[in-house]
Design an enzyme around this catalytic site. Structure first.
Site, PDB file in Angstrom:
ATOM      1  N   LEU A 100       3.789 127.568  41.173  1.00  0.00           N
ATOM      2  CA  LEU A 100       3.486 128.164  40.261  1.00  0.00           C
ATOM      3  C   LEU A 100       5.519 128.453  39.477  1.00  0.00           C
ATOM      4  O   LEU A 100       6.206 128.607  40.188  1.00  0.00           O
ATOM      5  CB  LEU A 100       3.005 129.062  40.227  1.00  0.00           C
ATOM      6  CG  LEU A 100       1.777 129.487  40.213  1.00  0.00           C
ATOM      7  CD1 LEU A 100       1.531 131.040  40.076  1.00  0.00           C
ATOM      8  CD2 LEU A 100       1.119 129.044  39.645  1.00  0.00           C
ATOM      9  N   ASP A 101       5.184 127.967  37.934  1.00  0.00           N
ATOM     10  CA  ASP A 101       6.452 127.439  37.287  1.00  0.00           C
ATOM     11  C   ASP A 101       7.302 128.996  37.305  1.00  0.00           C
ATOM     12  O   ASP A 101       6.706 129.859  37.427  1.00  0.00           O
ATOM     13  CB  ASP A 101       6.038 126.972  35.912  1.00  0.00           C
ATOM     14  CG  ASP A 101       6.187 125.099  36.446  1.00  0.00           C
ATOM     15  OD1 ASP A 101       6.754 124.564  37.416  1.00  0.00           O
ATOM     16  OD2 ASP A 101       6.142 124.656  36.101  1.00  0.00           O
ATOM     17  N   ARG A 102       8.512 129.318  37.372  1.00  0.00           N
ATOM     18  CA  ARG A 102       9.312 130.373  36.683  1.00  0.00           C
ATOM     19  C   ARG A 102       8.626 130.782  35.680  1.00  0.00           C
ATOM     20  O   ARG A 102       8.528 132.475  35.712  1.00  0.00           O
ATOM     21  CB  ARG A 102      10.939 129.991  37.084  1.00  0.00           C
ATOM     22  CG  ARG A 102      11.371 130.809  36.085  1.00  0.00           C
ATOM     23  CD  ARG A 102      12.604 130.975  36.532  1.00  0.00           C
ATOM     24  NE  ARG A 102      13.775 132.721  36.297  1.00  0.00           N
ATOM     25  CZ  ARG A 102      14.495 132.307  36.137  1.00  0.00           C
ATOM     26  NH1 ARG A 102      15.418 131.286  36.000  1.00  0.00           N
ATOM     27  NH2 ARG A 102      15.441 133.457  35.739  1.00  0.00           N
ATOM     28  N   ASP A 103       7.769 130.287  34.482  1.00  0.00           N
ATOM     29  CA  ASP A 103       7.347 131.224  33.887  1.00  0.00           C
ATOM     30  C   ASP A 103       5.746 130.737  33.794  1.00  0.00           C
ATOM     31  O   ASP A 103       4.983 131.860  33.002  1.00  0.00           O
ATOM     32  CB  ASP A 103       7.742 130.086  31.745  1.00  0.00           C
ATOM     33  CG  ASP A 103       6.980 128.975  32.333  1.00  0.00           C
ATOM     34  OD1 ASP A 103       6.668 128.461  33.460  1.00  0.00           O
ATOM     35  OD2 ASP A 103       7.803 128.653  31.031  1.00  0.00           O
ATOM     36  N   THR A 104       5.321 130.734  34.804  1.00  0.00           N
ATOM     37  CA  THR A 104       4.117 131.161  34.740  1.00  0.00           C
ATOM     38  C   THR A 104       3.238 131.960  35.767  1.00  0.00           C
ATOM     39  O   THR A 104       4.392 132.553  36.735  1.00  0.00           O
ATOM     40  CB  THR A 104       3.015 129.871  35.586  1.00  0.00           C
ATOM     41  OG1 THR A 104       3.799 128.427  34.886  1.00  0.00           O
ATOM     42  CG2 THR A 104       2.031 129.758  35.933  1.00  0.00           C
TER      43      THR A 104
END
Length: 233
Positions: A100-104
């Protein structure tokens, strides 16, 4: 058994990561360094990784983690940023199933079983992924329908997803996006195609596994029987 599958079954890493280890010459079979990805492991072969014996006998585990925002979905980070492994105080060799992306935020599975991870990430198993997406744009229904039929993005990525409007929350429009592949930044690229920017992204479900009351930054073990039913093994 193919070497990368053997290493993954032994819990060394995912098959893709095992391929990298083989190419770098970290794998030794019967005293010979192996860099051929097509190598087959025979019953009486003696397999070493960095001079440590690799064996198939291990106890597979799967954890569900509610990933917080700002956390990297890798085993380690060269910039010393917080990773999902910081939430596991164990000596088990664990790694995430996908990223998952860092901000997800939200659902991510962590395991020591590379072969299982490979199956859960492979497109042929049609593993469902559900996301809750916040945007500032009320997207036209016909545009949403076009995504369900499949489109080609500017970056050449072919994508297909079912996107449903859920609610308007203050000045935000909330959608549910359902996908069956785990391509890099796929949800964000889809909404960019729809001329909308993703303000926040939360994975609410992976393979039918949901967080329930699991708090952000917390984890729990998942029954292997549940996972095996999902992939029919």
């Amino acid at each position: 058994m193919r070497l990368n599958k053997f290493l993954a079954k032994a819990g060394l890493a995912s098959r893709r990561k095992c391929d990298e280890l083989i190419k770098k010459g970290f794998i030794n079979i019967n005293g010979v360094i192996i860099d051929d990805l097509s190598t087959q492991v025979k019953e009486n072969d003696y397999v070493l990784y960095k001079n440590k014996l690799v064996q198939l006998k291990f106890n597979p585990v799967v954890y569900l983690l509610n990933k917080p925002k700002g956390v990297i979905s890798t085993v380690n980070d060269p910039q010393n940023r917080k990773t999902i492994m910081d939430f596991f105080l164990t000596e088990e060799r664990l790694f995430p199933i996908g990223r998952l992306d860092r901000d997800t935020t939200g659902v991510i599975l962590v395991t020591n079983d590379g072969d299982l991870a490979h199956k859960l990430m492979h497109p042929k198993y049609n593993i469902e992924r559900k996301y809750i997406v916040d945007t500032k744009l009320n997207i036209n229904k016909n545009k949403l329908k076009s995504i369900s039929n499949g489109v080609l993005l500017e970056n050449g990525q072919k994508v297909k997803a079912n996107i449903n409007f859920l609610e308007k929350k203050f000045n935000r429009f909330v959608y549910e996006a359902i996908l069956f592949e785990g391509k890099n930044r796929e949800v964000k690229n889809i909404f960019k195609f729809l001329d909308s920017k993703v303000e926040s992204l939360h994975r609410s479900s992976f393979a039918g596994i949901v967080l329930g009351k699991l708090k952000s930054g917390h984890s729990k073990k998942i029954s292997l029987n549940i996972i095996r039913k999902i992939i029919n093994t």
